[in-house]
Design a protein around this motif. Structure first.
Motif, short mmCIF file in Angstrom:
data_model
loop_
_atom_site.label_atom_id
_atom_site.label_comp_id
_atom_site.label_asym_id
_atom_site.label_seq_id
_atom_site.Cartn_x
_atom_site.Cartn_y
_atom_site.Cartn_z
N ASP A 282 0.85 -1.19 0.00
CA ASP A 282 0.00 0.00 0.00
C ASP A 282 0.89 1.24 0.00
O ASP A 282 1.59 1.51 0.98
N PRO A 283 0.87 2.04 -1.07
CA PRO A 283 1.73 3.23 -1.13
C PRO A 283 1.51 4.18 0.05
O PRO A 283 2.47 4.79 0.53
N GLU A 284 0.27 4.32 0.49
CA GLU A 284 0.01 5.25 1.59
C GLU A 284 0.59 4.76 2.91
O GLU A 284 0.71 5.52 3.86
N ASN A 285 0.98 3.51 2.95
CA ASN A 285 1.56 2.92 4.15
C ASN A 285 3.08 2.87 4.10
O ASN A 285 3.74 3.03 5.14
N VAL A 286 3.65 2.67 2.91
CA VAL A 286 5.10 2.41 2.84
C VAL A 286 5.82 3.16 1.73
O VAL A 286 6.99 2.87 1.46
N LYS A 287 5.22 4.14 1.08
CA LYS A 287 5.93 4.83 0.00
C LYS A 287 7.12 5.61 0.56
O LYS A 287 7.09 6.11 1.69
N PRO A 288 8.20 5.73 -0.23
CA PRO A 288 9.33 6.57 0.19
C PRO A 288 8.89 8.02 0.36
O PRO A 288 8.11 8.54 -0.45
N LEU A 289 9.40 8.67 1.39
CA LEU A 289 9.03 10.05 1.67
C LEU A 289 9.98 11.01 0.95
O LEU A 289 10.80 11.70 1.57
N SER A 290 9.86 11.02 -0.36
CA SER A 290 10.65 11.92 -1.18
C SER A 290 9.81 13.15 -1.54
O SER A 290 8.61 13.04 -1.80
N LYS A 291 10.45 14.32 -1.54
CA LYS A 291 9.74 15.54 -1.90
C LYS A 291 9.30 15.51 -3.36
O LYS A 291 8.31 16.14 -3.73
N GLU A 292 10.07 14.82 -4.20
CA GLU A 292 9.73 14.68 -5.60
C GLU A 292 9.56 13.19 -5.90
O GLU A 292 10.54 12.44 -5.90
N ALA A 293 8.33 12.78 -6.12
CA ALA A 293 8.07 11.35 -6.27
C ALA A 293 6.79 11.10 -7.04
O ALA A 293 5.87 11.91 -7.04
N PHE A 294 6.78 9.95 -7.70
CA PHE A 294 5.57 9.38 -8.29
C PHE A 294 5.50 7.92 -7.86
O PHE A 294 6.53 7.31 -7.54
N TRP A 295 4.31 7.38 -7.83
CA TRP A 295 4.18 5.95 -7.64
C TRP A 295 3.07 5.41 -8.52
O TRP A 295 2.15 6.13 -8.88
N PHE A 296 3.22 4.14 -8.90
CA PHE A 296 2.23 3.44 -9.69
C PHE A 296 1.91 2.13 -8.99
O PHE A 296 2.79 1.50 -8.40
N ARG A 297 0.64 1.71 -9.11
CA ARG A 297 0.24 0.47 -8.45
C ARG A 297 -0.74 -0.29 -9.30
O ARG A 297 -1.67 0.29 -9.87
N ASN A 298 -0.51 -1.60 -9.42
CA ASN A 298 -1.48 -2.50 -10.02
C ASN A 298 -1.49 -3.77 -9.19
O ASN A 298 -0.54 -4.56 -9.22
N GLN A 299 -2.55 -3.96 -8.42
CA GLN A 299 -2.62 -5.10 -7.51
C GLN A 299 -2.81 -6.42 -8.24
O GLN A 299 -2.38 -7.47 -7.76
N ALA A 300 -3.43 -6.38 -9.42
CA ALA A 300 -3.65 -7.61 -10.17
C ALA A 300 -2.35 -8.15 -10.76
O ALA A 300 -2.06 -9.34 -10.69
N ASP A 301 -1.57 -7.24 -11.36
CA ASP A 301 -0.32 -7.64 -12.01
C ASP A 301 0.54 -6.39 -12.17
O ASP A 301 0.20 -5.48 -12.92
N ILE A 302 1.65 -6.34 -11.46
CA ILE A 302 2.51 -5.17 -11.50
C ILE A 302 3.00 -4.86 -12.92
O ILE A 302 3.25 -3.71 -13.27
N ASN A 303 3.07 -5.89 -13.77
CA ASN A 303 3.56 -5.68 -15.13
C ASN A 303 2.51 -5.07 -16.06
O ASN A 303 2.80 -4.82 -17.23
N LEU A 304 1.31 -4.82 -15.51
CA LEU A 304 0.33 -4.05 -16.27
C LEU A 304 0.60 -2.55 -16.17
O LEU A 304 -0.01 -1.76 -16.89
N ILE A 305 1.51 -2.16 -15.29
CA ILE A 305 2.01 -0.78 -15.30
C ILE A 305 2.84 -0.63 -16.57
O ILE A 305 3.78 -1.40 -16.80
N THR A 306 2.52 0.33 -17.41
CA THR A 306 3.17 0.41 -18.73
C THR A 306 4.49 1.15 -18.66
O THR A 306 4.71 2.03 -17.81
N VAL A 307 5.36 0.79 -19.59
CA VAL A 307 6.65 1.47 -19.71
C VAL A 307 6.44 2.94 -20.05
O VAL A 307 7.15 3.83 -19.54
N SER A 308 5.43 3.23 -20.85
CA SER A 308 5.20 4.61 -21.28
C SER A 308 4.84 5.52 -20.10
O SER A 308 5.32 6.66 -20.01
#
Length: 323
Positions: A282-308
């Motif tokens: 869960d990103p809201e539980n364990v995401k890195p606390l960086s001032k500049e950051a993005f996160w992506f999540r797909n619970q079904a299959d992480i590889n459905l996050i696209t390269v683009s």
């Protein structure tokens, strides 16, 4: 009179980093204090670079599973327990919550022992100041902060300063020529594939960005795939086995793209923008606390996050760095 505190947390890399705001709070709350921190020997460099801890105690946890290191690890653990008995700690904070760490909290001799009971009669007996904070409900750094502040009968700060580690890039002050790609993860389901990372590397490389791949000890099986790609494309390759070289290598990156694992937290603590790829975590539980950051999540299959979409996020962060 010196107020002596023991903090216990020996895994994992990211969680240890997320305890640092709480340790900083303790140091500021008890002005005249001495903080000892017990951790796995593999992670001691994190505490050293934090500048928050007066004494680092270590246990070689992996040594207990190695026939060659078992006796040395056992002797070291017994020596640590013996040392604790003479320290006269005032408070012990077990931020790990294992049965072994509960016993170490008891052996510390501190009159006030803080930890999670977790429906354990043994822990209920050991911890006379139980943690009531919810491990799941909020970010891990805030959980640790709440645990220590409430144990001290103090208000939990509304704003938590992100963890910070102090290290300069090995190529010289400010030299950060790479986009780092950390392809490891604790389980297969949490790992964006090496094929996706290689595709991302090729796209960023064509735009003129230097690339550095990171593999940890558990990703040795990926070396035969990643190293040839790095040689072919003139990318840098870092297979780390120790913490200090890993920190130095990450410090040379302008940006880190990482699965949900410890190096992402290292990068954030070094002030480096981070893109984190999640599946079950869960990103809201364990995401890195960086001032500049993005996160992506797909619970079904992480590889459905696209390269683009990851590439777009990289370009935005790299552009904001220039600005």
């Amino acid at each position: 009179m010196l107020f002596k505190i023991l903090v216990i947390r020996w895994s994992g890399m990211g969680d240890i980093i997320m305890t640092l705001p709480a340790v900083k709070w303790l140091k500021e709350h008890f002005r005249n204090c001495h903080i000892s921190y017990l951790t796995d020997v593999a992670f001691s460099a994190i505490l050293q670079k934090s500048g928050l801890v007066d004494r680092i105690e270590t246990i070689d946890r992996r040594g207990f599973t190695s026939p060659k290191r078992f006796l040395t690890a056992t002797a070291g653990a017994l020596a640590t327990v013996h040392h604790f008995r003479g320290c006269r700690f005032n408070m012990t904070f077990d931020l790990q919550g294992f049965g072994e760490t509960a016993l170490l909290a008891l052996f510390s001799g501190a009159p006030v022992r803080v930890g999670r009971i977790k429906d354990s009669s043994l822990r209920r007996w050991i911890y006379n100041n139980p943690i009531t904070a919810d491990w799941i409900a909020e970010h891990r750094s805030r959980y640790f902060m709440r645990a220590v502040a409430e144990a001290c009968a103090a208000d939990v700060p509304d704003v938590i300063d992100p963890p910070q580690l102090n290290i300069t890039p090995g190529r010289g002050q400010g030299a950060r020529p790479f986009v780092g790609l950390n392809i490891g993860a604790s389980t297969h389901s949490r790992r964006w594939s090496e094929q996706n990372f290689i595709k991302l590397a090729k796209r960023l490389s064509r735009r003129g960005h230097g690339i550095r791949f990171f593999l940890g000890p558990q990703e040795k099986f990926l070396t035969s795939i990643v190293r040839p790609a790095c040689l072919e494309n003139q990318w840098d390759f870092s297979r780390h086995t120790r913490m200090e070289p890993l920190m130095e290598a990450i410090a040379e990156c302008r940006l880190l793209v990482s699965n949900d694992t410890g190096p992402g937290h290292l990068a954030a603590a070094l002030g480096i923008p981070v893109i984190t790829l999640f599946s079950s975590g869960d990103p809201e539980n364990v995401k890195p606390l960086s001032k500049e950051a993005f996160w992506f999540r797909n619970q079904a299959d992480i590889n459905l996050i696209t390269v683009s979409e990851v590439e777009d996020a990289c370009l935005k962060l790299l552009m904001s760095e220039k600005d």
